[in-house]
Design an enzyme around this catalytic site. Structure first.
Site, PDB file in Angstrom:
ATOM      1  N   GLY A  59      29.615   1.178  15.691  1.00  0.00           N
ATOM      2  CA  GLY A  59      28.403   0.807  16.422  1.00  0.00           C
ATOM      3  C   GLY A  59      28.440  -0.545  17.095  1.00  0.00           C
ATOM      4  O   GLY A  59      27.403  -1.050  17.524  1.00  0.00           O
TER       5      GLY A  59
ATOM      6  N   SER B 170      25.414  -6.872  19.112  1.00  0.00           N
ATOM      7  CA  SER B 170      25.171  -5.686  18.284  1.00  0.00           C
ATOM      8  C   SER B 170      24.977  -6.066  16.827  1.00  0.00           C
ATOM      9  O   SER B 170      25.693  -6.925  16.287  1.00  0.00           O
ATOM     10  CB  SER B 170      26.369  -4.727  18.358  1.00  0.00           C
ATOM     11  OG  SER B 170      26.537  -4.224  19.655  1.00  0.00           O
TER      12      SER B 170
ATOM     13  N   ASP C 149      33.581   8.626  19.495  1.00  0.00           N
ATOM     14  CA  ASP C 149      32.252   9.108  19.871  1.00  0.00           C
ATOM     15  C   ASP C 149      31.795   9.943  18.686  1.00  0.00           C
ATOM     16  O   ASP C 149      32.429  10.952  18.354  1.00  0.00           O
ATOM     17  CB  ASP C 149      32.312   9.949  21.150  1.00  0.00           C
ATOM     18  CG  ASP C 149      30.918  10.425  21.558  1.00  0.00           C
ATOM     19  OD1 ASP C 149      30.122  10.770  20.647  1.00  0.00           O
ATOM     20  OD2 ASP C 149      30.621  10.449  22.760  1.00  0.00           O
TER      21      ASP C 149
ATOM     22  N   ILE D 212      24.457   3.202  14.877  1.00  0.00           N
ATOM     23  CA  ILE D 212      24.368   3.818  16.205  1.00  0.00           C
ATOM     24  C   ILE D 212      23.080   4.618  16.340  1.00  0.00           C
ATOM     25  O   ILE D 212      22.534   5.116  15.355  1.00  0.00           O
ATOM     26  CB  ILE D 212      25.581   4.741  16.498  1.00  0.00           C
ATOM     27  CG1 ILE D 212      25.601   5.936  15.560  1.00  0.00           C
ATOM     28  CG2 ILE D 212      26.879   3.963  16.385  1.00  0.00           C
ATOM     29  CD1 ILE D 212      26.741   6.903  15.844  1.00  0.00           C
TER      30      ILE D 212
ATOM     31  N   ALA E  89      18.716   7.792  22.465  1.00  0.00           N
ATOM     32  CA  ALA E  89      17.771   8.786  22.996  1.00  0.00           C
ATOM     33  C   ALA E  89      17.722   8.579  24.498  1.00  0.00           C
ATOM     34  O   ALA E  89      17.974   7.474  24.992  1.00  0.00           O
ATOM     35  CB  ALA E  89      16.388   8.601  22.389  1.00  0.00           C
TER      36      ALA E  89
ATOM     37  N   TYR F 261       8.406   4.119  20.948  1.00  0.00           N
ATOM     38  CA  TYR F 261       9.598   4.388  20.129  1.00  0.00           C
ATOM     39  C   TYR F 261       9.790   5.902  19.992  1.00  0.00           C
ATOM     40  O   TYR F 261      10.900   6.402  19.835  1.00  0.00           O
ATOM     41  CB  TYR F 261       9.462   3.700  18.762  1.00  0.00           C
ATOM     42  CG  TYR F 261      10.772   3.449  18.057  1.00  0.00           C
ATOM     43  CD1 TYR F 261      11.777   2.704  18.656  1.00  0.00           C
ATOM     44  CD2 TYR F 261      11.002   3.956  16.784  1.00  0.00           C
ATOM     45  CE1 TYR F 261      12.979   2.473  18.007  1.00  0.00           C
ATOM     46  CE2 TYR F 261      12.199   3.727  16.120  1.00  0.00           C
ATOM     47  CZ  TYR F 261      13.178   2.986  16.744  1.00  0.00           C
ATOM     48  OH  TYR F 261      14.370   2.766  16.088  1.00  0.00           O
TER      49      TYR F 261
ATOM     50  N   LYS G   9      14.559   8.261  13.110  1.00  0.00           N
ATOM     51  CA  LYS G   9      14.747   7.291  12.023  1.00  0.00           C
ATOM     52  C   LYS G   9      14.162   7.839  10.721  1.00  0.00           C
ATOM     53  O   LYS G   9      14.689   7.565   9.639  1.00  0.00           O
ATOM     54  CB  LYS G   9      14.123   5.937  12.381  1.00  0.00           C
ATOM     55  CG  LYS G   9      14.852   5.196  13.511  1.00  0.00           C
ATOM     56  CD  LYS G   9      16.298   4.903  13.178  1.00  0.00           C
ATOM     57  CE  LYS G   9      16.931   3.951  14.174  1.00  0.00           C
ATOM     58  NZ  LYS G   9      18.403   3.874  14.006  1.00  0.00           N
TER      59      LYS G   9
ATOM     60  N   LYS H 232      16.770  -8.241  20.216  1.00  0.00           N
ATOM     61  CA  LYS H 232      17.124  -7.928  21.609  1.00  0.00           C
ATOM     62  C   LYS H 232      18.597  -7.534  21.708  1.00  0.00           C
ATOM     63  O   LYS H 232      19.482  -8.390  21.730  1.00  0.00           O
ATOM     64  CB  LYS H 232      16.854  -9.159  22.476  1.00  0.00           C
ATOM     65  CG  LYS H 232      16.212  -8.832  23.806  1.00  0.00           C
ATOM     66  CD  LYS H 232      16.006 -10.074  24.635  1.00  0.00           C
ATOM     67  CE  LYS H 232      14.559 -10.163  25.067  1.00  0.00           C
ATOM     68  NZ  LYS H 232      14.236 -11.440  25.693  1.00  0.00           N
ATOM     69  N   THR H 233      18.883  -6.250  21.712  1.00  0.00           N
ATOM     70  CA  THR H 233      20.257  -5.753  21.875  1.00  0.00           C
ATOM     71  C   THR H 233      20.252  -4.761  23.029  1.00  0.00           C
ATOM     72  O   THR H 233      19.189  -4.436  23.566  1.00  0.00           O
ATOM     73  CB  THR H 233      20.718  -5.013  20.601  1.00  0.00           C
ATOM     74  OG1 THR H 233      19.838  -3.908  20.393  1.00  0.00           O
ATOM     75  CG2 THR H 233      20.727  -5.899  19.368  1.00  0.00           C
ATOM     76  N   LEU H 234      21.433  -4.247  23.342  1.00  0.00           N
ATOM     77  CA  LEU H 234      21.531  -3.237  24.413  1.00  0.00           C
ATOM     78  C   LEU H 234      20.608  -2.055  24.128  1.00  0.00           C
ATOM     79  O   LEU H 234      19.866  -1.602  24.998  1.00  0.00           O
ATOM     80  CB  LEU H 234      22.960  -2.700  24.462  1.00  0.00           C
ATOM     81  CG  LEU H 234      23.966  -3.315  25.409  1.00  0.00           C
ATOM     82  CD1 LEU H 234      25.252  -2.519  25.348  1.00  0.00           C
ATOM     83  CD2 LEU H 234      23.433  -3.380  26.833  1.00  0.00           C
TER      84      LEU H 234
HETATM   85  O1  0WD Z   1      15.672  -4.001  17.408  1.00  0.00           O
HETATM   86  C1  0WD Z   1      16.760  -3.491  17.202  1.00  0.00           C
HETATM   87  N1  0WD Z   1      17.768  -3.748  17.988  1.00  0.00           N
HETATM   88  C2  0WD Z   1      16.911  -2.570  16.032  1.00  0.00           C
HETATM   89  C3  0WD Z   1      17.982  -1.712  15.950  1.00  0.00           C
HETATM   90  C4  0WD Z   1      15.862  -2.594  14.992  1.00  0.00           C
HETATM   91  C5  0WD Z   1      16.111  -1.688  13.902  1.00  0.00           C
HETATM   92  C6  0WD Z   1      17.177  -0.849  13.881  1.00  0.00           C
HETATM   93  N2  0WD Z   1      18.086  -0.855  14.912  1.00  0.00           N
HETATM   94  C7  0WD Z   1      19.197   0.075  14.840  1.00  0.00           C
HETATM   95  C8  0WD Z   1      19.433   0.946  16.042  1.00  0.00           C
HETATM   96  O2  0WD Z   1      18.500   2.003  16.125  1.00  0.00           O
HETATM   97  C9  0WD Z   1      20.838   1.435  15.759  1.00  0.00           C
HETATM   98  O3  0WD Z   1      20.805   2.471  14.786  1.00  0.00           O
HETATM   99  O4  0WD Z   1      20.394  -0.621  14.700  1.00  0.00           O
HETATM  100  C10 0WD Z   1      21.472   0.188  15.145  1.00  0.00           C
HETATM  101  C11 0WD Z   1      22.344  -0.627  16.075  1.00  0.00           C
HETATM  102  O5  0WD Z   1      21.629  -0.905  17.236  1.00  0.00           O
HETATM  103  P1  0WD Z   1      21.760  -2.264  18.062  1.00  0.00           P
HETATM  104  O6  0WD Z   1      22.746  -3.158  17.439  1.00  0.00           O
HETATM  105  O7  0WD Z   1      20.380  -2.725  18.284  1.00  0.00           O
HETATM  106  O8  0WD Z   1      22.253  -1.752  19.485  1.00  0.00           O
HETATM  107  P2  0WD Z   1      23.645  -1.728  20.282  1.00  0.00           P
HETATM  108  O9  0WD Z   1      24.316  -3.049  20.250  1.00  0.00           O
HETATM  109  O10 0WD Z   1      23.305  -1.173  21.635  1.00  0.00           O
HETATM  110  O11 0WD Z   1      24.500  -0.696  19.472  1.00  0.00           O
HETATM  111  C12 0WD Z   1      24.210   0.656  19.422  1.00  0.00           C
HETATM  112  C13 0WD Z   1      25.424   1.381  19.918  1.00  0.00           C
HETATM  113  C14 0WD Z   1      25.505   1.861  21.352  1.00  0.00           C
HETATM  114  O12 0WD Z   1      25.419   0.971  22.282  1.00  0.00           O
HETATM  115  P3  0WD Z   1      24.829   1.421  23.750  1.00  0.00           P
HETATM  116  O13 0WD Z   1      25.935   1.096  24.650  1.00  0.00           O
HETATM  117  O14 0WD Z   1      24.479   2.886  23.742  1.00  0.00           O
HETATM  118  O15 0WD Z   1      23.603   0.578  23.844  1.00  0.00           O
HETATM  119  O16 0WD Z   1      25.534   2.664  19.350  1.00  0.00           O
HETATM  120  C15 0WD Z   1      26.674   3.235  19.959  1.00  0.00           C
HETATM  121  C16 0WD Z   1      26.832   2.584  21.297  1.00  0.00           C
HETATM  122  O17 0WD Z   1      27.963   1.799  21.341  1.00  0.00           O
HETATM  123  N3  0WD Z   1      26.571   4.646  20.164  1.00  0.00           N
HETATM  124  C17 0WD Z   1      27.512   5.478  19.761  1.00  0.00           C
HETATM  125  N4  0WD Z   1      28.660   5.257  19.086  1.00  0.00           N
HETATM  126  C18 0WD Z   1      29.432   6.326  18.840  1.00  0.00           C
HETATM  127  N5  0WD Z   1      29.111   7.559  19.213  1.00  0.00           N
HETATM  128  C19 0WD Z   1      27.103   6.745  20.182  1.00  0.00           C
HETATM  129  C20 0WD Z   1      27.954   7.819  19.889  1.00  0.00           C
HETATM  130  N6  0WD Z   1      27.670   9.073  20.246  1.00  0.00           N
HETATM  131  N7  0WD Z   1      25.912   6.623  20.832  1.00  0.00           N
HETATM  132  C21 0WD Z   1      25.592   5.338  20.820  1.00  0.00           C
END
Ligand code: 0WD
Length: 258
Positions: free
Chosen positions: A12, A18, A64, A93, A96, A158, A165, A195-197
């Site tokens: 992830g 991230s 993936d 990960i 949606a 959300y 979730k 604040k993440t992607l």
């Molecule tokens: O506020 C937040 N950021 C919160 C995040 C609050 C509470 C929970 N979370 C959760 C998210 O729902 C997620 O489960 O934390 C987890 C990580 O999220 P993150 O660090 O906020 O986000 P990010 O850095 O974007 O990492 C998630 C990554 C994806 O990035 P993209 O490019 O889609 O934004 O999940 C990966 C992808 O790299 N991902 C996958 N990896 C493998 N296979 C797939 C997949 N099919 N789909 C998405």
């Protein structure tokens, strides 16, 4: 160092913001050997650069999570890198479609619902299954996923991700029951908004950040480092008596009624 000699697979990492990367950094700091995955070529360069920034030998695999063949190949690579033993797995990960993260929940299509559930919840099962033989070889293990308050309370926009979730949290409990006798623990961190992607895809996310900072007992938003440290704790032997749990790391926001 509490994790010296332990091995971890972190799924992830998309970039340095991230949550998965903060967990990887905490694991490395405590002495674990860490392997990373990247979803596809789009993020490969960034993930490899991050890996190199901490160690020239840190293994990276394409994965993936919806692709069973890629899970098998990545797990084989992890086994080769870590002598067939894996102690920790991080599932960080979620996905949606943009149109399912705004507007009416009632408009959610079956296709959007299934896609979000598969990537955001089902993959906790498939990744854990892939890692299980290496955890058995290690004499047990621990699995961590990332969830959010939207699983149990309504957070506007959300939408389908809140439903996913809820599914992820139930999956955490059922896997904990299923695998507990094998010494495999399964827990989740419910992180406050960061604040993440992934977060950028949610409409009105900056309002969520402001609301939480205004209401949370600690009077601010949580940092990725804080989530990384709590995740590392749940993965570590310090949490050996904890399984099936959702730990809030949200500056206390979840306890508030007003
Ligand atoms: O506020 C937040 N950021 C919160 C995040 C609050 C509470 C929970 N979370 C959760 C998210 O729902 C997620 O489960 O934390 C987890 C990580 O999220 P993150 O660090 O906020 O986000 P990010 O850095 O974007 O990492 C998630 C990554 C994806 O990035 P993209 O490019 O889609 O934004 O999940 C990966 C992808 O790299 N991902 C996958 N990896 C493998 N296979 C797939 C997949 N099919 N789909 C998405």
């Amino acid at each position: 160092m509490i994790l010296s000699g332990k091995t971890a697979l972190v799924v992830g990492v998309a970039n340095k913001n991230s949550i998965a990367w903060a967990i990887a950094e905490a694991l490395l700091r405590e002495g674990a050997k860490v392997a990373l995955t990247y979803q596809n070529e789009r993020v490969e360069g960034r993930v490899r650069d991050l890996a190199k920034s901490v160690s020239p030998e840190l293994p990276c695999f394409q994965l993936d999570a919806t692709n069973e063949a890629e899970i098998a190949t990545a797990m084989k690579g992890v086994g080769e890198a870590f002598g067939g033993k894996l102690d920790m797995l991080v599932h960080s990960i979620a996905f949606a479609k943009k149109e399912d993260l705004e507007g009416g929940v009632v408009e959610t299509t079956a296709e959007g619902f299934k896609l979000a559930q598969e990537i955001s919840a089902y993959t906790l099962i498939s990744l854990t299954r892939g890692a299980l033989p290496m955890m058995q070889a290690a004499g047990g293990g621990s699995v961590l996923s990332l969830t959010y308050l939207g699983a149990e309370r309504v957070i506007p926009n959300y939408n389908v991700m809140g439903i996913c979730k809820a599914s992820l949290e139930a999956t955490t409990r059922y896997l904990a029951w299923d695998l507990g006798k094998q010494g495999v623990r399964v827990n989740a961190v419910s992180a406050g908004p960061i604040k993440t992607l992934a977060a950028r895809g949610i409409s009105g996310f900056s309002t969520v950040l402001d609301t939480v900072a205004g209401m949370a007992p600690l009077g601010r938003n949580v940092t990725t480092e804080e989530v990384g440290n709590a995740g590392m704790f749940l993965l570590s032997p310090w949490a050996s008596g904890i399984t099936g749990e959702v730990l809030y790391v949200d500056c206390g926001y979840n306890i508030m009624g007003m």
